[in-house]
Scaffold this active site. Structure first.
Site, PDB file in Angstrom:
ATOM      1  N   CYS A  16      -4.747 -20.679  19.908  1.00 20.32           N
ATOM      2  CA  CYS A  16      -4.504 -22.191  19.606  1.00 20.32           C
ATOM      3  C   CYS A  16      -5.912 -22.740  19.759  1.00 20.32           C
ATOM      4  O   CYS A  16      -6.792 -22.278  20.717  1.00 20.32           O
ATOM      5  CB  CYS A  16      -3.586 -22.695  20.775  1.00 20.32           C
ATOM      6  SG  CYS A  16      -4.063 -22.779  22.379  1.00 20.32           S
ATOM      7  N   GLU A  17      -6.175 -23.673  19.244  1.00 18.70           N
ATOM      8  CA  GLU A  17      -7.641 -24.200  19.235  1.00 18.70           C
ATOM      9  C   GLU A  17      -7.848 -25.086  20.659  1.00 18.70           C
ATOM     10  O   GLU A  17      -8.921 -25.445  20.748  1.00 18.70           O
ATOM     11  CB  GLU A  17      -7.968 -25.166  18.092  1.00 18.70           C
ATOM     12  CG  GLU A  17      -6.998 -26.351  18.053  1.00 18.70           C
ATOM     13  CD  GLU A  17      -7.418 -27.203  16.824  1.00 18.70           C
ATOM     14  OE1 GLU A  17      -7.877 -26.435  15.640  1.00 18.70           O
ATOM     15  OE2 GLU A  17      -7.113 -28.267  16.473  1.00 18.70           O
ATOM     16  N   HIS A  18      -6.844 -25.242  21.522  1.00 20.10           N
ATOM     17  CA  HIS A  18      -7.125 -26.046  22.503  1.00 20.10           C
ATOM     18  C   HIS A  18      -7.593 -25.212  23.630  1.00 20.10           C
ATOM     19  O   HIS A  18      -8.072 -25.944  24.355  1.00 20.10           O
ATOM     20  CB  HIS A  18      -5.657 -26.988  22.890  1.00 20.10           C
ATOM     21  CG  HIS A  18      -5.079 -27.453  21.716  1.00 20.10           C
ATOM     22  ND1 HIS A  18      -4.089 -27.437  21.000  1.00 20.10           N
ATOM     23  CD2 HIS A  18      -5.629 -28.835  21.213  1.00 20.10           C
ATOM     24  CE1 HIS A  18      -3.820 -28.185  19.978  1.00 20.10           C
ATOM     25  NE2 HIS A  18      -4.722 -29.080  20.086  1.00 20.10           N
ATOM     26  N   HIS A  19      -6.935 -24.189  23.939  1.00 20.65           N
ATOM     27  CA  HIS A  19      -7.209 -23.434  24.907  1.00 20.65           C
ATOM     28  C   HIS A  19      -7.831 -21.823  24.686  1.00 20.65           C
ATOM     29  O   HIS A  19      -8.284 -21.182  25.622  1.00 20.65           O
ATOM     30  CB  HIS A  19      -5.966 -22.920  25.815  1.00 20.65           C
ATOM     31  CG  HIS A  19      -5.048 -24.179  26.166  1.00 20.65           C
ATOM     32  ND1 HIS A  19      -4.320 -24.869  25.581  1.00 20.65           N
ATOM     33  CD2 HIS A  19      -5.473 -24.977  27.251  1.00 20.65           C
ATOM     34  CE1 HIS A  19      -3.943 -26.118  26.135  1.00 20.65           C
ATOM     35  NE2 HIS A  19      -4.500 -26.036  27.177  1.00 20.65           N
ATOM     36  N   GLN A  40      -0.353 -24.439  15.226  1.00 21.40           N
ATOM     37  CA  GLN A  40       0.676 -23.806  14.200  1.00 21.40           C
ATOM     38  C   GLN A  40       1.109 -24.511  13.018  1.00 21.40           C
ATOM     39  O   GLN A  40       1.298 -23.864  12.008  1.00 21.40           O
ATOM     40  CB  GLN A  40       1.924 -23.619  15.106  1.00 21.40           C
ATOM     41  CG  GLN A  40       2.981 -22.631  14.534  1.00 21.40           C
ATOM     42  CD  GLN A  40       4.207 -22.510  15.604  1.00 21.40           C
ATOM     43  OE1 GLN A  40       4.031 -22.343  16.656  1.00 21.40           O
ATOM     44  NE2 GLN A  40       5.436 -22.486  15.027  1.00 21.40           N
ATOM     45  N   HIS A  94       3.429 -19.484  22.249  1.00 21.22           N
ATOM     46  CA  HIS A  94       2.429 -19.753  22.636  1.00 21.22           C
ATOM     47  C   HIS A  94       2.048 -19.202  23.981  1.00 21.22           C
ATOM     48  O   HIS A  94       2.625 -19.986  25.211  1.00 21.22           O
ATOM     49  CB  HIS A  94       1.947 -21.499  22.582  1.00 21.22           C
ATOM     50  CG  HIS A  94       2.173 -21.770  21.104  1.00 21.22           C
ATOM     51  ND1 HIS A  94       0.973 -22.253  20.510  1.00 21.22           N
ATOM     52  CD2 HIS A  94       3.169 -21.757  20.059  1.00 21.22           C
ATOM     53  CE1 HIS A  94       1.430 -22.649  19.211  1.00 21.22           C
ATOM     54  NE2 HIS A  94       2.416 -22.318  19.055  1.00 21.22           N
ATOM     55  N   CYS A  98      -0.462 -20.302  26.000  1.00 15.16           N
ATOM     56  CA  CYS A  98      -0.848 -21.581  26.733  1.00 15.16           C
ATOM     57  C   CYS A  98       0.194 -22.254  27.406  1.00 15.16           C
ATOM     58  O   CYS A  98      -0.200 -22.998  28.257  1.00 15.16           O
ATOM     59  CB  CYS A  98      -1.937 -22.317  25.855  1.00 15.16           C
ATOM     60  SG  CYS A  98      -1.175 -23.306  24.546  1.00 15.16           S
TER      61      CYS A  98
HETATM   62  N1  GTP Z   1       0.940 -29.494  18.273  1.00 16.24           N
HETATM   63  C1  GTP Z   1       0.453 -28.308  18.591  1.00 16.24           C
HETATM   64  N2  GTP Z   1       0.112 -28.294  19.825  1.00 16.24           N
HETATM   65  C2  GTP Z   1      -0.280 -27.215  20.482  1.00 16.24           C
HETATM   66  C3  GTP Z   1      -0.473 -26.057  19.668  1.00 16.24           C
HETATM   67  N3  GTP Z   1      -0.997 -25.019  20.730  1.00 16.24           N
HETATM   68  C4  GTP Z   1      -1.195 -25.714  21.763  1.00 16.24           C
HETATM   69  N4  GTP Z   1      -0.824 -26.962  21.786  1.00 16.24           N
HETATM   70  C5  GTP Z   1      -0.872 -27.960  22.710  1.00 16.24           C
HETATM   71  O1  GTP Z   1      -2.121 -28.815  22.861  1.00 16.24           O
HETATM   72  C6  GTP Z   1      -1.708 -29.543  23.928  1.00 16.24           C
HETATM   73  C7  GTP Z   1      -3.133 -29.990  24.586  1.00 16.24           C
HETATM   74  O2  GTP Z   1      -3.010 -30.947  25.317  1.00 16.24           O
HETATM   75  P1  GTP Z   1      -3.879 -31.558  26.544  1.00 16.24           P
HETATM   76  O3  GTP Z   1      -2.981 -32.337  27.371  1.00 16.24           O
HETATM   77  O4  GTP Z   1      -5.176 -31.838  25.931  1.00 16.24           O
HETATM   78  O5  GTP Z   1      -4.090 -30.060  27.146  1.00 16.24           O
HETATM   79  P2  GTP Z   1      -3.713 -29.517  28.676  1.00 16.24           P
HETATM   80  O6  GTP Z   1      -4.020 -30.478  29.783  1.00 16.24           O
HETATM   81  O7  GTP Z   1      -4.473 -28.151  28.779  1.00 16.24           O
HETATM   82  O8  GTP Z   1      -2.201 -29.526  28.466  1.00 16.24           O
HETATM   83  P3  GTP Z   1      -1.109 -28.793  29.152  1.00 16.24           P
HETATM   84  O9  GTP Z   1      -0.852 -27.571  28.150  1.00 16.24           O
HETATM   85  O10 GTP Z   1       0.241 -29.501  29.103  1.00 16.24           O
HETATM   86  O11 GTP Z   1      -1.458 -28.465  30.331  1.00 16.24           O
HETATM   87  C8  GTP Z   1      -0.701 -28.988  24.887  1.00 16.24           C
HETATM   88  O12 GTP Z   1       0.259 -29.725  24.778  1.00 16.24           O
HETATM   89  C9  GTP Z   1      -0.454 -27.661  24.001  1.00 16.24           C
HETATM   90  O13 GTP Z   1       0.873 -27.071  24.301  1.00 16.24           O
HETATM   91  C10 GTP Z   1      -0.180 -26.139  18.190  1.00 16.24           C
HETATM   92  O14 GTP Z   1      -0.053 -25.027  17.560  1.00 16.24           O
HETATM   93  N5  GTP Z   1       0.445 -27.129  17.883  1.00 16.24           N
HETATM   94 ZN    ZN Z   2      -3.385 -23.955  23.834  1.00 19.86          ZN
END
Ligand code: GTP
Ligand code: ZN
Length: 198
Positions: free
Chosen positions: A87-90, A128, A156, A158
């Site tokens: 995942c590009e967020h974590h 995804q 996921h 994360c």
């Molecule tokens: N739509 C989507 N969201 C994703 C995917 N992979 C991870 N995420 C979400 O990306 C979001 C990033 O949210 P943020 O609030 O910026 O990050 P965060 O504080 O680490 O969020 P939490 O995971 O809720 O603790 C999270 O809700 C993740 O679950 C994906 O493939 N698609």
């Molecule tokens: Zn993630």
């Protein structure tokens, strides 16, 4: 000569990554010089380069490399293609299965190429939803079929090992184009991907 230049550039990227991971280990409170960690930055660099190698790959070229003229007009499904992405967020993994179908319009492609396209787009930093549509668009553009369908089911990390910590949730994404926009074709596909091999 040109080849040597590229090699040199790649070496510089690898050493930059190794240095960065060594520093990260230190910032996380570890001693990067202790025995077990001495080669870890190098290992992570290699692993990360492997897991993001999709940026250097061309899905359309892969599909076209085994494109054959064939008058088939039935749905072709490759299901249960395992995938591992990040995942590009974590930068944590998400993993699961892709189910892909297309209805040819004069051309088919090698079955393994369909699975390779999943790797091309999985081995990048992703969400995804985008992974799903990129796979669909590559097949649509290369084969000019009558329809394409892509469904991905994934877990996921994360959401499992951190954050909301839900161990059993599965995310399903889908993309449908052409004939698969018709309810009847779509439901045939859904039925076929849910059936088990006897
Ligand atoms: N739509 C989507 N969201 C994703 C995917 N992979 C991870 N995420 C979400 O990306 C979001 C990033 O949210 P943020 O609030 O910026 O990050 P965060 O504080 O680490 O969020 P939490 O995971 O809720 O603790 C999270 O809700 C993740 O679950 C994906 O493939 N698609
Ligand atoms: Zn993630």
């Amino acid at each position: 000569m040109a080849y040597k230049k590229v090699e040199h550039y790649e070496d510089r990227i690898t050493s930059g990554l190794i240095e960065n991971y060594r520093e990260s280990l230190e910032l996380l409170g570890e001693n990067p010089m202790r025995e077990g960690l001495q080669k870890t930055p190098e290992r992570i660099a290699k692993a990360m380069q492997y897991l993001t190698q999709g940026y250097q790959m061309d899905a359309r070229a892969i599909l076209n490399s085994a494109k054959f003229h064939e008058n088939v007009s039935e749905m072709i499904i490759v299901k249960d293609i395992e995938l591992y992405s990040m995942c590009e967020h974590h930068m944590l993994p998400f993993f699961g299965k892709a189910h892909i179908a297309y209805i040819p319009n004069g051309y088919i492609t090698g079955l393994s190429k369909v699975a390779r396209v999943v790797d091309v787009y999985s081995r990048r930093l992703q969400v995804q939803e985008r992974l799903t549509t990129q796979i669909l668009n590559a097949i649509k553009d290369s084969l000019d079929p009558l329809g394409v369908a892509v469904v991905i089911e994934a877990k996921h990390l994360c959401m499992m090992m951190r954050g909301v910590q839900k161990q059993n949730s599965v995310t399903t994404t889908s993309a449908f184009w052409g004939e698969f926009e018709k309810a009847e074709t779509r439901s045939e596909f859904t039925k076929l991907i849910s059936s088990k091999l006897s």
